[in-house]
Design a protein around this motif. Structure first.
Motif, PDB file in Angstrom:
ATOM      1  N   ALA A 191       0.827  -1.204   0.000  1.00  0.00           N
ATOM      2  CA  ALA A 191       0.000   0.000   0.000  1.00  0.00           C
ATOM      3  C   ALA A 191       0.863   1.256   0.000  1.00  0.00           C
ATOM      4  N   ALA A 192       1.979   1.202   0.726  1.00  0.00           N
ATOM      5  CA  ALA A 192       2.877   2.358   0.786  1.00  0.00           C
ATOM      6  C   ALA A 192       3.500   2.654  -0.571  1.00  0.00           C
ATOM      7  N   SER A 193       3.560   1.646  -1.442  1.00  0.00           N
ATOM      8  CA  SER A 193       4.126   1.830  -2.781  1.00  0.00           C
ATOM      9  C   SER A 193       3.114   2.404  -3.759  1.00  0.00           C
ATOM     10  N   GLY A 194       1.866   2.527  -3.322  1.00  0.00           N
ATOM     11  CA  GLY A 194       0.846   3.198  -4.119  1.00  0.00           C
ATOM     12  C   GLY A 194       0.462   2.532  -5.421  1.00  0.00           C
ATOM     13  N   PRO A 195       0.137   1.227  -5.436  1.00  0.00           N
ATOM     14  CA  PRO A 195      -0.321   0.622  -6.695  1.00  0.00           C
ATOM     15  C   PRO A 195      -1.668   1.201  -7.104  1.00  0.00           C
ATOM     16  N   ASP A 196      -2.010   1.066  -8.373  1.00  0.00           N
ATOM     17  CA  ASP A 196      -3.311   1.532  -8.839  1.00  0.00           C
ATOM     18  C   ASP A 196      -4.447   0.735  -8.220  1.00  0.00           C
ATOM     19  N   HIS A 197      -4.171  -0.545  -7.966  1.00  0.00           N
ATOM     20  CA  HIS A 197      -5.172  -1.438  -7.377  1.00  0.00           C
ATOM     21  C   HIS A 197      -4.474  -2.337  -6.354  1.00  0.00           C
ATOM     22  N   LEU A 198      -5.120  -2.537  -5.211  1.00  0.00           N
ATOM     23  CA  LEU A 198      -4.617  -3.448  -4.194  1.00  0.00           C
ATOM     24  C   LEU A 198      -5.705  -4.486  -3.947  1.00  0.00           C
ATOM     25  N   TYR A 199      -5.406  -5.735  -4.296  1.00  0.00           N
ATOM     26  CA  TYR A 199      -6.420  -6.784  -4.264  1.00  0.00           C
ATOM     27  C   TYR A 199      -6.228  -7.701  -3.054  1.00  0.00           C
ATOM     28  N   GLU A 200      -7.334  -7.987  -2.367  1.00  0.00           N
ATOM     29  CA  GLU A 200      -7.293  -8.907  -1.232  1.00  0.00           C
ATOM     30  C   GLU A 200      -7.770 -10.303  -1.600  1.00  0.00           C
ATOM     31  N   THR A 201      -8.483 -10.427  -2.716  1.00  0.00           N
ATOM     32  CA  THR A 201      -8.957 -11.727  -3.193  1.00  0.00           C
ATOM     33  C   THR A 201      -8.927 -11.755  -4.717  1.00  0.00           C
ATOM     34  N   PRO A 202      -8.838 -12.954  -5.310  1.00  0.00           N
ATOM     35  CA  PRO A 202      -8.923 -13.045  -6.775  1.00  0.00           C
ATOM     36  C   PRO A 202     -10.231 -12.494  -7.321  1.00  0.00           C
ATOM     37  N   CYS A 203     -11.314 -12.618  -6.535  1.00  0.00           N
ATOM     38  CA  CYS A 203     -12.601 -12.096  -6.995  1.00  0.00           C
ATOM     39  C   CYS A 203     -12.530 -10.598  -7.262  1.00  0.00           C
ATOM     40  N   GLU A 204     -11.740  -9.872  -6.473  1.00  0.00           N
ATOM     41  CA  GLU A 204     -11.625  -8.424  -6.657  1.00  0.00           C
ATOM     42  C   GLU A 204     -10.965  -8.087  -7.990  1.00  0.00           C
ATOM     43  N   ILE A 205     -10.027  -8.942  -8.414  1.00  0.00           N
ATOM     44  CA  ILE A 205      -9.393  -8.718  -9.719  1.00  0.00           C
ATOM     45  C   ILE A 205     -10.434  -8.863 -10.824  1.00  0.00           C
ATOM     46  N   ALA A 206     -11.245  -9.917 -10.723  1.00  0.00           N
ATOM     47  CA  ALA A 206     -12.277 -10.149 -11.734  1.00  0.00           C
ATOM     48  C   ALA A 206     -13.257  -8.983 -11.782  1.00  0.00           C
ATOM     49  N   ARG A 207     -13.652  -8.469 -10.613  1.00  0.00           N
ATOM     50  CA  ARG A 207     -14.608  -7.355 -10.579  1.00  0.00           C
ATOM     51  C   ARG A 207     -14.010  -6.082 -11.169  1.00  0.00           C
ATOM     52  N   CYS A 208     -12.699  -5.941 -11.038  1.00  0.00           N
ATOM     53  CA  CYS A 208     -12.020  -4.759 -11.562  1.00  0.00           C
ATOM     54  C   CYS A 208     -11.933  -4.788 -13.080  1.00  0.00           C
ATOM     55  N   ILE A 209     -11.667  -5.967 -13.621  1.00  0.00           N
ATOM     56  CA  ILE A 209     -11.373  -6.076 -15.053  1.00  0.00           C
ATOM     57  C   ILE A 209     -12.585  -6.514 -15.869  1.00  0.00           C
TER      58      ILE A 209
END
Length: 219
Positions: A191-209
């Motif tokens: 989080a300190a590195s400031g990514p565009d997206h920080l995912y806690e589960t694979p489902c969150e990746i799917a919802r993002c894309i």
């Protein structure tokens, strides 16, 4: 709905696959073989909350040794693929992304054959590009090559990894960067590195894309 990202580039170890559990069993042998300073479990855990430079300083590993250590770990992984498994939800995620029309690539310092064995032929069939054996700190150049090969652009590419160096490489290549919290680096340092997206589960990746695609049963 048009996908913001039509090319998704995944790291493998710590992002798609739980290689860390296996690596902990091999760590002492790797340390002994390469003449590194012994490291206790508590100290090894503390490394997860450090930047790449801080990790190198802490372990006192000269830069010239890195390629040899990486090659050794890659060879060991190839001999122990039966001990490396995909994280829960990854198989379903990859299927969902493909169903949404996204192109998937894997960029990793690990070997392609080992990755293919861990993933299995059904999932491998959904990966359009493999770029394996990449240098630990040379991913940005590999990202650019994969983007050109895929016929995409950095603006339409999302690179997802589990370490600070993955975020840094994505930024260097002008790509979107996502980080997963279930791999090597701690959520705090990511989080300190400031990514565009920080995912806690694979489902969150799917919802993002692929937010408009019906959920597929996740393996």
């Amino acid at each position: 709905m048009t996908l913001r990202y039509d090319l998704v580039v995944f790291d493998f170890d710590g992002t798609l696959a739980d290689s860390l559990t296996w690596f902990r069993t091999a760590l002492s042998d790797v340390i002994e073989k390469h003449g590194l300073n012994p490291i206790c479990e508590e100290r090894a855990e503390a490394l997860r909350g450090m930047t790449p430079k801080a990790i190198m300083d802490e372990l006192q590993i000269p830069a010239w040794k890195l390629p040899f250590i990486a090659a050794d770990v890659r060879d060991r992984a190839a001999r122990n693929v039966d001990q490396i498994t995909l994280f829960d939800g990854i198989a379903g995620l990859l299927l969902e992304l493909r169903a949404a029309g996204a192109t998937i690539a894997v960029v990793s310092s690990n070997g392609e054959e080992a990755i293919r064995q861990v993933m299995g032929p059904e999932l491998v069939a959904h990966i359009s590009h493999f770029a394996c054996g990449a240098a630990l700190f040379g991913k940005a150049a590999v990202f650019r090559k994969v983007i050109r090969k895929a016929g995409s652009t950095p603006e339409r590419t999302l690179c997802i990894g589990d370490e600070v160096r993955d975020i840094e490489a994505a930024r260097e290549a002008s790509c979107g960067c996502g980080a997963v919290t279930w791999g090597f680096a701690t959520p705090t340092i990511l989080a300190a590195s400031g990514p565009d997206h920080l995912y806690e589960t694979p489902c969150e990746i799917a919802r993002c894309i692929a937010p408009t695609v019906p959920a597929i049963q996740r393996a």
